[in-house]
Design an enzyme around this catalytic site. Sequence first.
Site, PDB file in Angstrom:
ATOM      1  N   GLU A 266       0.883  -1.164   0.000  1.00 29.11           N
ATOM      2  CA  GLU A 266       0.000   0.000   0.000  1.00 29.11           C
ATOM      3  C   GLU A 266       0.917   1.209   0.000  1.00 29.11           C
ATOM      4  OE1 GLU A 266      -2.131   2.898   0.871  1.00 29.11           O
ATOM      5  OE2 GLU A 266      -2.619   2.067   2.840  1.00 29.11           O
ATOM      6  N   CYS A 300      -1.855   8.817   3.484  1.00 30.79           N
ATOM      7  CA  CYS A 300      -1.740   8.571   2.041  1.00 30.79           C
ATOM      8  C   CYS A 300      -3.071   8.854   1.364  1.00 30.79           C
ATOM      9  CB  CYS A 300      -1.232   7.176   1.765  1.00 30.79           C
ATOM     10  SG  CYS A 300      -2.284   5.929   2.416  1.00 30.79           S
TER      11      CYS A 300
HETATM   12  C1  UN1 Z   1      -2.346   5.671   4.992  1.00 32.77           C
HETATM   13  O1  UN1 Z   1      -2.164   6.864   5.203  1.00 32.77           O
HETATM   14  O2  UN1 Z   1      -1.354   4.905   4.828  1.00 32.77           O
HETATM   15  O3  UN1 Z   1      -8.426   6.432   4.983  1.00 32.77           O
HETATM   16  C2  UN1 Z   1      -3.672   5.049   4.935  1.00 32.77           C
HETATM   17  C3  UN1 Z   1      -7.574   6.782   5.810  1.00 32.77           C
HETATM   18  C4  UN1 Z   1      -6.946   5.739   6.671  1.00 32.77           C
HETATM   19  C5  UN1 Z   1      -5.884   5.015   5.926  1.00 32.77           C
HETATM   20  C6  UN1 Z   1      -4.783   5.895   5.472  1.00 32.77           C
HETATM   21  N1  UN1 Z   1      -7.946   4.805   7.100  1.00 32.77           N
HETATM   22  O4  UN1 Z   1      -7.235   7.947   5.920  1.00 32.77           O
END
Ligand code: UN1
Length: 508
Positions: A266, A300
Amino acid sequence: DPATAAALKADLAALDGAVWEAAPTVPAGDAAPAREIRAPHDRNRLVGISRDATPADAALAVARAEAAQPAWNALGGPARAALLDKAADAFERHQDAILSLCQREAGKTVIDAVLELREAVDFLRYYAGEARRLFASDVALPGPTGESNRLRLVGRGVFATIAPWNFPLAIFIGPAAAALAAGNTVVAKPAEQTPLIGALAIRLCHEAGIPDDVIQCLPGDGTVGAALTGQAGIAGVAFTGSTQTARAINRALAGRDGPIAQLVAETGGQNAMLVDSSALPEQVTRDVLASAFQSAGQRCSALRVLYLQDDIADAMLEMIRGGMEALVIGDPEDWATDVGPVIDEESRASLAGHVDRMKQAGRRVWQRELPQACANGTFIPPTIIEIDAIGDLAAEQFGPVLHVARFAADELDEVIDAINGVGYGLTLGLHSRIDATRRKVERRSKVGNLYVNRNQIGAAVESQPFGGEGLSGTGPKAGGPHYVARFATERVTCIDTTAAGGNASLMA
Ligand code: UN1
């Protein structure tokens, strides 16, 4: 409520002086020298020390995990699920320590720390449910009379999980929990910046009854990650972090001896939001501020490029700037704070460099002043930068920096294509009251998670399975119904159930 808040505040204050420690679960040799972990919002404050793992620790951890895996797999899904649920209980029981560390080690605001704990617990309980659903019994498959066919899922072996600092608990424990649910043992590496939360999480898993060798912790930097992913005993890696590191892991896995390993990655995003003139301005303002500046933009999923339809752009921008002016920047342990620090000096310098380059290129930039209270930490004030198009940006900026571009009503297709053209495919926001527009965006955009008329962060486990495509990751989506199966391998048994054995005639 105020009473709970006051009690929690007192508990957190009591933990203030604690110095935490991270170390390999079972060190292979003498303890490594201590590395100091300091609070991002106050570099004078020691939060704990990490005794980082060595390559010998990685080899030992994988060997122990390999030895422990058959018994863990043989326990079966429901028994593994019960232990994951117990780990979730332990996390909830020790919420004070967890919240305190999320604030002090990762610089999380109170609300972000609470959400982090919530997500970690949700992952544990959801994947426990998946262990019960997928690993309780074999699946009967069709076949002719006299033949029995059964499919079962089993663990692949040892999974290495490599976590990011921005979700040091939730995305540290989430992929590990999925791997455990599927019958793998796990060697988990917390991010270099946040080993203390990782070490605490592993301790709580052990306290909950998950055997020591079934989940182990290896704190350290990229060299520890490389030592781990280089082990022939690794059957798979679950990684969250940069696209560049995911590529390096992929190469390492391809180049080493051992099984052909699974990579679940990811990675980053260059996430946009489209706002047309049918959108509700107050709602847009609220959702843009949350998407771009909550967690200091260090998700992210966060919004990086806001596309405003040209006829509402000036008015919208003024409201968003007004909202940005009202954000409270500062100490994340202060309950009033909206925007805390960025994780470290490297991150701060990189974001500041980007803002400077944009200024030098003649872009319009609005930036908040940093309060004096931020002097000892690594802060970047919330910033808005006008650009022409998403393609003007070379890379994802992982912090509270929002770019704004304009588009004409008849340019929507082009804008979607430009967003797709960047190659990431993580989140996309849309604010529009026009159904046909929503359908078009759904059809044309290549993103993992589309959010309509709301903010685009905070995907909830089970309700919004999360993950991207292209440069943003391999899938499957975390917290969704296809995730855990990716950590398992399938075995089929075919039995001839006729009395003589069906192939007897061929032998005669
Ligand atoms: C991340 O920043 O690696 O939707 C994932 C979201 C979180 C996941 C972020 N549940 O902001």
